[in-house]
Design a protein around this motif. Structure first.
Motif, PDB file in Angstrom:
ATOM      1  N   LEU A 180     -18.039  -6.413  -4.657  1.00 59.02           N
ATOM      2  CA  LEU A 180     -17.876  -6.016  -3.261  1.00 59.02           C
ATOM      3  C   LEU A 180     -19.240  -5.867  -2.610  1.00 59.02           C
ATOM      4  O   LEU A 180     -19.401  -6.086  -1.409  1.00 59.02           O
ATOM      5  CB  LEU A 180     -17.151  -4.665  -3.166  1.00 59.02           C
ATOM      6  CG  LEU A 180     -15.795  -4.530  -3.868  1.00 59.02           C
ATOM      7  CD1 LEU A 180     -15.208  -3.162  -3.583  1.00 59.02           C
ATOM      8  CD2 LEU A 180     -14.862  -5.645  -3.433  1.00 59.02           C
ATOM      9  N   ILE A 181     -20.204  -5.451  -3.411  1.00 53.96           N
ATOM     10  CA  ILE A 181     -21.483  -5.005  -2.870  1.00 53.96           C
ATOM     11  C   ILE A 181     -22.492  -5.089  -4.020  1.00 53.96           C
ATOM     12  O   ILE A 181     -22.110  -4.958  -5.180  1.00 53.96           O
ATOM     13  CB  ILE A 181     -21.282  -3.553  -2.352  1.00 53.96           C
ATOM     14  CG1 ILE A 181     -22.389  -3.077  -1.467  1.00 53.96           C
ATOM     15  CG2 ILE A 181     -21.051  -2.574  -3.440  1.00 53.96           C
ATOM     16  CD1 ILE A 181     -21.982  -1.788  -0.718  1.00 53.96           C
ATOM     17  N   LEU A 182     -23.759  -5.368  -3.683  1.00 56.22           N
ATOM     18  CA  LEU A 182     -24.794  -5.443  -4.726  1.00 56.22           C
ATOM     19  C   LEU A 182     -25.745  -4.262  -4.593  1.00 56.22           C
ATOM     20  O   LEU A 182     -26.067  -3.869  -3.473  1.00 56.22           O
ATOM     21  CB  LEU A 182     -25.613  -6.728  -4.574  1.00 56.22           C
ATOM     22  CG  LEU A 182     -25.000  -8.030  -5.052  1.00 56.22           C
ATOM     23  CD1 LEU A 182     -25.935  -9.187  -4.699  1.00 56.22           C
ATOM     24  CD2 LEU A 182     -24.748  -8.001  -6.545  1.00 56.22           C
ATOM     25  N   PRO A 183     -26.229  -3.729  -5.709  1.00 55.87           N
ATOM     26  CA  PRO A 183     -27.239  -2.685  -5.585  1.00 55.87           C
ATOM     27  C   PRO A 183     -28.530  -3.294  -5.036  1.00 55.87           C
ATOM     28  O   PRO A 183     -28.851  -4.438  -5.340  1.00 55.87           O
ATOM     29  CB  PRO A 183     -27.438  -2.187  -7.023  1.00 55.87           C
ATOM     30  CG  PRO A 183     -26.816  -3.200  -7.908  1.00 55.87           C
ATOM     31  CD  PRO A 183     -25.914  -4.058  -7.092  1.00 55.87           C
ATOM     32  N   ASP A 202     -15.536  -6.817   2.797  1.00 56.65           N
ATOM     33  CA  ASP A 202     -15.507  -5.720   3.782  1.00 56.65           C
ATOM     34  C   ASP A 202     -14.107  -5.139   3.928  1.00 56.65           C
ATOM     35  O   ASP A 202     -13.930  -3.935   4.116  1.00 56.65           O
ATOM     36  CB  ASP A 202     -16.034  -6.206   5.142  1.00 56.65           C
ATOM     37  CG  ASP A 202     -15.209  -7.369   5.701  1.00 56.65           C
ATOM     38  OD1 ASP A 202     -14.826  -8.259   4.905  1.00 56.65           O
ATOM     39  OD2 ASP A 202     -14.924  -7.380   6.905  1.00 56.65           O
ATOM     40  N   LYS A 203     -13.087  -6.005   3.783  1.00 56.04           N
ATOM     41  CA  LYS A 203     -11.697  -5.521   3.940  1.00 56.04           C
ATOM     42  C   LYS A 203     -11.284  -4.655   2.747  1.00 56.04           C
ATOM     43  O   LYS A 203     -10.502  -3.723   2.881  1.00 56.04           O
ATOM     44  CB  LYS A 203     -10.747  -6.696   4.122  1.00 56.04           C
ATOM     45  CG  LYS A 203     -11.070  -7.496   5.380  1.00 56.04           C
ATOM     46  CD  LYS A 203      -9.877  -8.285   5.859  1.00 56.04           C
ATOM     47  CE  LYS A 203     -10.154  -8.941   7.196  1.00 56.04           C
ATOM     48  NZ  LYS A 203     -11.240  -9.960   7.121  1.00 56.04           N
ATOM     49  N   VAL A 204     -11.806  -4.976   1.557  1.00 58.63           N
ATOM     50  CA  VAL A 204     -11.503  -4.147   0.382  1.00 58.63           C
ATOM     51  C   VAL A 204     -12.183  -2.786   0.544  1.00 58.63           C
ATOM     52  O   VAL A 204     -11.587  -1.733   0.266  1.00 58.63           O
ATOM     53  CB  VAL A 204     -11.977  -4.826  -0.927  1.00 58.63           C
ATOM     54  CG1 VAL A 204     -11.589  -3.971  -2.137  1.00 58.63           C
ATOM     55  CG2 VAL A 204     -11.397  -6.223  -1.058  1.00 58.63           C
ATOM     56  N   ILE A 205     -13.422  -2.818   1.016  1.00 61.80           N
ATOM     57  CA  ILE A 205     -14.157  -1.559   1.215  1.00 61.80           C
ATOM     58  C   ILE A 205     -13.424  -0.681   2.244  1.00 61.80           C
ATOM     59  O   ILE A 205     -13.273   0.523   2.050  1.00 61.80           O
ATOM     60  CB  ILE A 205     -15.614  -1.856   1.635  1.00 61.80           C
ATOM     61  CG1 ILE A 205     -16.352  -2.495   0.441  1.00 61.80           C
ATOM     62  CG2 ILE A 205     -16.332  -0.596   2.107  1.00 61.80           C
ATOM     63  CD1 ILE A 205     -17.721  -3.053   0.755  1.00 61.80           C
ATOM     64  N   ARG A 206     -12.898  -1.326   3.288  1.00 63.59           N
ATOM     65  CA  ARG A 206     -12.134  -0.573   4.287  1.00 63.59           C
ATOM     66  C   ARG A 206     -10.853  -0.008   3.676  1.00 63.59           C
ATOM     67  O   ARG A 206     -10.459   1.124   3.930  1.00 63.59           O
ATOM     68  CB  ARG A 206     -11.800  -1.459   5.495  1.00 63.59           C
ATOM     69  CG  ARG A 206     -11.348  -0.640   6.696  1.00 63.59           C
ATOM     70  CD  ARG A 206     -11.125  -1.501   7.916  1.00 63.59           C
ATOM     71  NE  ARG A 206     -12.220  -2.438   8.118  1.00 63.59           N
ATOM     72  CZ  ARG A 206     -12.088  -3.639   8.701  1.00 63.59           C
ATOM     73  NH1 ARG A 206     -10.925  -4.042   9.142  1.00 63.59           N
ATOM     74  NH2 ARG A 206     -13.120  -4.422   8.851  1.00 63.59           N
TER      75      ARG A 206
END
Ligand SMILES: [Fe+2]
Ligand SMILES: [Fe+2]
Length: 278
Positions: A180-183, A202-206
């Protein structure tokens, strides 16, 4: 319950390369022996269930899926296995046309005689825990440039599954292949991933901020990391297991699996399991 997590096994059939954009040397980055030892370590840790978050194969060859099914057979036979596909499991047009991942391995490691649309679904490894398994893999003519995507109907179905399971009082973990996201510290070294992100991350994070998700398990990046994102139930861990077979001395890239203690309240502990050094 005790949940095991491995990812990115990249089992290969070296004698078949070069093909599919890979050369024999690519196979040498991964070791089936390391993966075996990680799985043995997870068994010794007493896991009740194993989640594999995709990239079981190098380029979705039938002989590679055979090896993956064999490696995971004892977990499949015990009904203790949940698998999601990765981008390498849909690497070729032929593998997609013949639904090779679903037929030869599938969501529970047993393979499906008749391949049917399967994802998303909720696996219930314990009365207290549900795993919502998602398929983010997409076939593209140039697999090195093809991003992952869940799509709006899968995201909607996922949201409903999470709500149902939360209503039953279970902690809900999402399992998918792509990150979903990288450090921040990995962005430069993982620049390649810019070509293969998850388009609707972004939709999963939401979703995680709207409904009670206890954690997100994924792979795709061959390094291990954890990022906590804001969630409906407080900070929510997003855990990348790295590769369980990667031959590397770089600490974040070393082959490993993870053991999570999970109960109704969520993920209580996270512990890596490394194969013993020779
Ligand atoms: Fe991978
Ligand atoms: Fe991947």
């Amino acid at each position: 319950m005790r949940l095991g997590h491995v990812s990115d096994l990249h089992l290969s059939d070296r004698g078949r390369y070069p093909r599919n954009g890979h050369v024999p040397r690519d196979c040498d980055k991964y070791s089936v022996r390391l993966a075996q030892r990680v799985l043995e370590g997870l068994e010794q840790a007493g896991i009740d269930h194993l989640v594999v978050t995709g990239d079981l194969t190098l380029s979705a060859e039938a002989s590679e899926f055979e090896r993956a099914a064999k490696l995971l057979r004892r977990f499949a036979d015990a009904g203790k296995l949940t698998i999601v596909p990765g981008n390498h499991d849909v690497w070729t047009a032929e593998s997609v046309k013949t639904a090779r991942f679903l037929r030869m391995v599938g969501p529970d490691g047993k393979g499906m005689r008749v391949a049917e649309a399967t994802y998303p679904f909720a696996a219930l490894p314990s009365p207290e825990v549900a795993i919502v398994a998602l398929d983010s893999s997409q076939y593209g003519e140039d697999p090195h440039e093809t991003p992952g995507m869940l799509g709006s109907s899968q995201l909607q179905a996922c949201r409903e599954l999470v709500r149902e399971q939360v209503k039953e009082g279970r902690a809900v973990l999402l399992a998918l292949h792509h990150h979903l996201i990288l450090p921040r510290e990995r962005i430069r070294s993982d620049a390649m991933v810019a070509h293969m992100p998850l388009l609707d991350a972004d939709k999963v994070i939401r979703m995680v901020s709207d409904v009670r998700v206890a954690g997100v398990l994924h792979g795709h990046r061959h390094c291990a990391f954890r990022i906590d994102i804001p969630g409906a139930a407080g900070p929510t861990p997003v855990l990348c297991a790295g590769s369980a077979s990667r031959v590397s001395d770089v600490p974040v890239r070393r082959a490993r699996g993870y053991v999570y203690e999970v109960d109704r309240g969520g993920i209580r502990s996270v512990r890596p399991v490394f194969p013993p050094l020779d």
